[in-house]
Design a protein around this motif. Structure first.
Motif, PDB file in Angstrom:
ATOM      1  N   VAL A  45       0.864  -1.179   0.000  1.00  0.00           N
ATOM      2  CA  VAL A  45       0.000   0.000   0.000  1.00  0.00           C
ATOM      3  C   VAL A  45       0.902   1.231   0.000  1.00  0.00           C
ATOM      4  N   ILE A  46       0.811   2.023  -1.081  1.00  0.00           N
ATOM      5  CA  ILE A  46       1.653   3.221  -1.163  1.00  0.00           C
ATOM      6  C   ILE A  46       0.853   4.497  -0.937  1.00  0.00           C
ATOM      7  N   GLU A  47      -0.460   4.407  -1.028  1.00  0.00           N
ATOM      8  CA  GLU A  47      -1.322   5.545  -0.703  1.00  0.00           C
ATOM      9  C   GLU A  47      -2.589   5.020  -0.051  1.00  0.00           C
ATOM     10  N   LYS A  48      -2.996   5.712   0.996  1.00  0.00           N
ATOM     11  CA  LYS A  48      -4.272   5.423   1.641  1.00  0.00           C
ATOM     12  C   LYS A  48      -4.827   6.761   2.100  1.00  0.00           C
ATOM     13  N   ILE A  49      -5.974   7.106   1.551  1.00  0.00           N
ATOM     14  CA  ILE A  49      -6.590   8.387   1.880  1.00  0.00           C
ATOM     15  C   ILE A  49      -7.916   8.108   2.562  1.00  0.00           C
ATOM     16  N   GLN A  50      -8.060   8.639   3.762  1.00  0.00           N
ATOM     17  CA  GLN A  50      -9.296   8.493   4.513  1.00  0.00           C
ATOM     18  C   GLN A  50      -9.814   9.883   4.854  1.00  0.00           C
ATOM     19  N   PRO A  55     -15.311   7.179   0.784  1.00  0.00           N
ATOM     20  CA  PRO A  55     -14.685   5.850   0.852  1.00  0.00           C
ATOM     21  C   PRO A  55     -13.176   5.963   1.064  1.00  0.00           C
ATOM     22  N   GLU A  56     -12.591   4.914   1.641  1.00  0.00           N
ATOM     23  CA  GLU A  56     -11.131   4.844   1.728  1.00  0.00           C
ATOM     24  C   GLU A  56     -10.604   4.670   0.309  1.00  0.00           C
ATOM     25  N   HIS A  57      -9.558   5.420  -0.030  1.00  0.00           N
ATOM     26  CA  HIS A  57      -8.944   5.330  -1.352  1.00  0.00           C
ATOM     27  C   HIS A  57      -7.563   4.706  -1.189  1.00  0.00           C
ATOM     28  N   TYR A  58      -7.286   3.663  -1.946  1.00  0.00           N
ATOM     29  CA  TYR A  58      -6.002   2.972  -1.869  1.00  0.00           C
ATOM     30  C   TYR A  58      -5.320   2.973  -3.230  1.00  0.00           C
ATOM     31  N   VAL A  59      -3.991   3.028  -3.202  1.00  0.00           N
ATOM     32  CA  VAL A  59      -3.168   2.701  -4.360  1.00  0.00           C
ATOM     33  C   VAL A  59      -2.156   1.678  -3.866  1.00  0.00           C
ATOM     34  N   VAL A  60      -2.089   0.538  -4.560  1.00  0.00           N
ATOM     35  CA  VAL A  60      -1.205  -0.555  -4.166  1.00  0.00           C
ATOM     36  C   VAL A  60      -0.157  -0.766  -5.266  1.00  0.00           C
ATOM     37  N   TYR A  61       1.110  -0.834  -4.864  1.00  0.00           N
ATOM     38  CA  TYR A  61       2.233  -1.112  -5.755  1.00  0.00           C
ATOM     39  C   TYR A  61       2.357  -2.620  -5.888  1.00  0.00           C
ATOM     40  N   CYS A  62       2.433  -3.103  -7.128  1.00  0.00           N
ATOM     41  CA  CYS A  62       2.451  -4.544  -7.371  1.00  0.00           C
ATOM     42  C   CYS A  62       3.521  -4.909  -8.392  1.00  0.00           C
ATOM     43  N   VAL A  63       4.089  -6.088  -8.224  1.00  0.00           N
ATOM     44  CA  VAL A  63       4.977  -6.672  -9.226  1.00  0.00           C
ATOM     45  C   VAL A  63       4.458  -8.078  -9.467  1.00  0.00           C
ATOM     46  N   GLN A  64       4.091  -8.333 -10.728  1.00  0.00           N
ATOM     47  CA  GLN A  64       3.544  -9.635 -11.066  1.00  0.00           C
ATOM     48  C   GLN A  64       3.767  -9.882 -12.552  1.00  0.00           C
ATOM     49  N   LYS A  65       4.037 -11.114 -12.896  1.00  0.00           N
ATOM     50  CA  LYS A  65       4.305 -11.464 -14.293  1.00  0.00           C
ATOM     51  C   LYS A  65       5.389 -10.555 -14.867  1.00  0.00           C
ATOM     52  N   VAL A  71      -2.623  -0.684  -8.538  1.00  0.00           N
ATOM     53  CA  VAL A  71      -4.060  -0.920  -8.521  1.00  0.00           C
ATOM     54  C   VAL A  71      -4.668   0.173  -7.645  1.00  0.00           C
ATOM     55  N   ALA A  72      -5.635   0.898  -8.188  1.00  0.00           N
ATOM     56  CA  ALA A  72      -6.331   1.949  -7.429  1.00  0.00           C
ATOM     57  C   ALA A  72      -7.756   1.477  -7.175  1.00  0.00           C
ATOM     58  N   PHE A  73      -8.192   1.569  -5.912  1.00  0.00           N
ATOM     59  CA  PHE A  73      -9.544   1.127  -5.585  1.00  0.00           C
ATOM     60  C   PHE A  73     -10.107   1.902  -4.409  1.00  0.00           C
ATOM     61  N   LEU A  74     -11.428   1.809  -4.261  1.00  0.00           N
ATOM     62  CA  LEU A  74     -12.165   2.459  -3.174  1.00  0.00           C
ATOM     63  C   LEU A  74     -12.804   1.389  -2.303  1.00  0.00           C
ATOM     64  N   TYR A  75     -12.901   1.679  -0.999  1.00  0.00           N
ATOM     65  CA  TYR A  75     -13.545   0.749  -0.081  1.00  0.00           C
ATOM     66  C   TYR A  75     -14.392   1.529   0.914  1.00  0.00           C
ATOM     67  N   SER A  76     -15.661   1.133   1.031  1.00  0.00           N
ATOM     68  CA  SER A  76     -16.559   1.783   1.976  1.00  0.00           C
ATOM     69  C   SER A  76     -17.701   0.846   2.313  1.00  0.00           C
ATOM     70  N   ASN A  77     -17.984   0.721   3.601  1.00  0.00           N
ATOM     71  CA  ASN A  77     -19.128  -0.083   4.044  1.00  0.00           C
ATOM     72  C   ASN A  77     -19.179  -1.450   3.365  1.00  0.00           C
ATOM     73  N   GLU A  78     -18.049  -2.122   3.348  1.00  0.00           N
ATOM     74  CA  GLU A  78     -17.928  -3.458   2.765  1.00  0.00           C
ATOM     75  C   GLU A  78     -18.224  -3.475   1.269  1.00  0.00           C
ATOM     76  N   ARG A  79     -18.066  -2.347   0.616  1.00  0.00           N
ATOM     77  CA  ARG A  79     -18.173  -2.264  -0.849  1.00  0.00           C
ATOM     78  C   ARG A  79     -16.799  -1.921  -1.398  1.00  0.00           C
ATOM     79  N   LEU A  80     -16.313  -2.752  -2.292  1.00  0.00           N
ATOM     80  CA  LEU A  80     -14.990  -2.587  -2.874  1.00  0.00           C
ATOM     81  C   LEU A  80     -15.144  -2.351  -4.369  1.00  0.00           C
ATOM     82  N   LEU A  81     -14.606  -1.242  -4.856  1.00  0.00           N
ATOM     83  CA  LEU A  81     -14.665  -0.904  -6.265  1.00  0.00           C
ATOM     84  C   LEU A  81     -13.244  -0.684  -6.773  1.00  0.00           C
ATOM     85  N   ILE A  82     -12.810  -1.536  -7.703  1.00  0.00           N
ATOM     86  CA  ILE A  82     -11.489  -1.370  -8.304  1.00  0.00           C
ATOM     87  C   ILE A  82     -11.633  -0.348  -9.431  1.00  0.00           C
TER      88      ILE A  82
END
Length: 106
Positions: A45-50, A55-65, A71-82
């Protein structure tokens, strides 16, 4: 920074949604849903804005393949939106691909 503790179970159960932009980018980059779930759970997690009332706003740094992406996504009240997945670029991120470059406001 850490993910909300409710997120792993929600991701693993498939209880999330994505924007049209996310699905377009996922297809362009040849990722599957399981790749993105794994990236969020194992990434950094490189950014988390509350802010109250938003909603909580996240940016996650990933290395894959052998690809670096965020990946940027929002989370609020058990709702997750990528929102999107994207490759960090030199105009917006420092060489570590994690730290945003602060632009001078005009």
């Amino acid at each position: 920074m850490k993910l909300n503790p409710k997120l792993p179970e929600q991701l693993q159960s498939g209880n999330y949604s994505g924007t049209r932009h996310y699905f377009t980018r996922k297809r362009e980059r040849d990722f599957k849903d399981i790749d993105i779930v794994k990236a969020i759970l194992e990434g950094e997690v490189i950014e988390k804005i509350q802010r109250t009332g938003y909603p909580e706003h996240y940016v996650v740094y990933c290395v894959q393949k052998e690809k670096i992406f965020h990946v940027a996504f929002l989370y609020s009240n058990e709702r997750l939106l990528i929102k999107t997945i994207y490759k960090p670029d030199n105009d917006h991120y420092k060489p570590d691909n994690k730290t945003r470059i602060q632009k001078d406001k005009k």
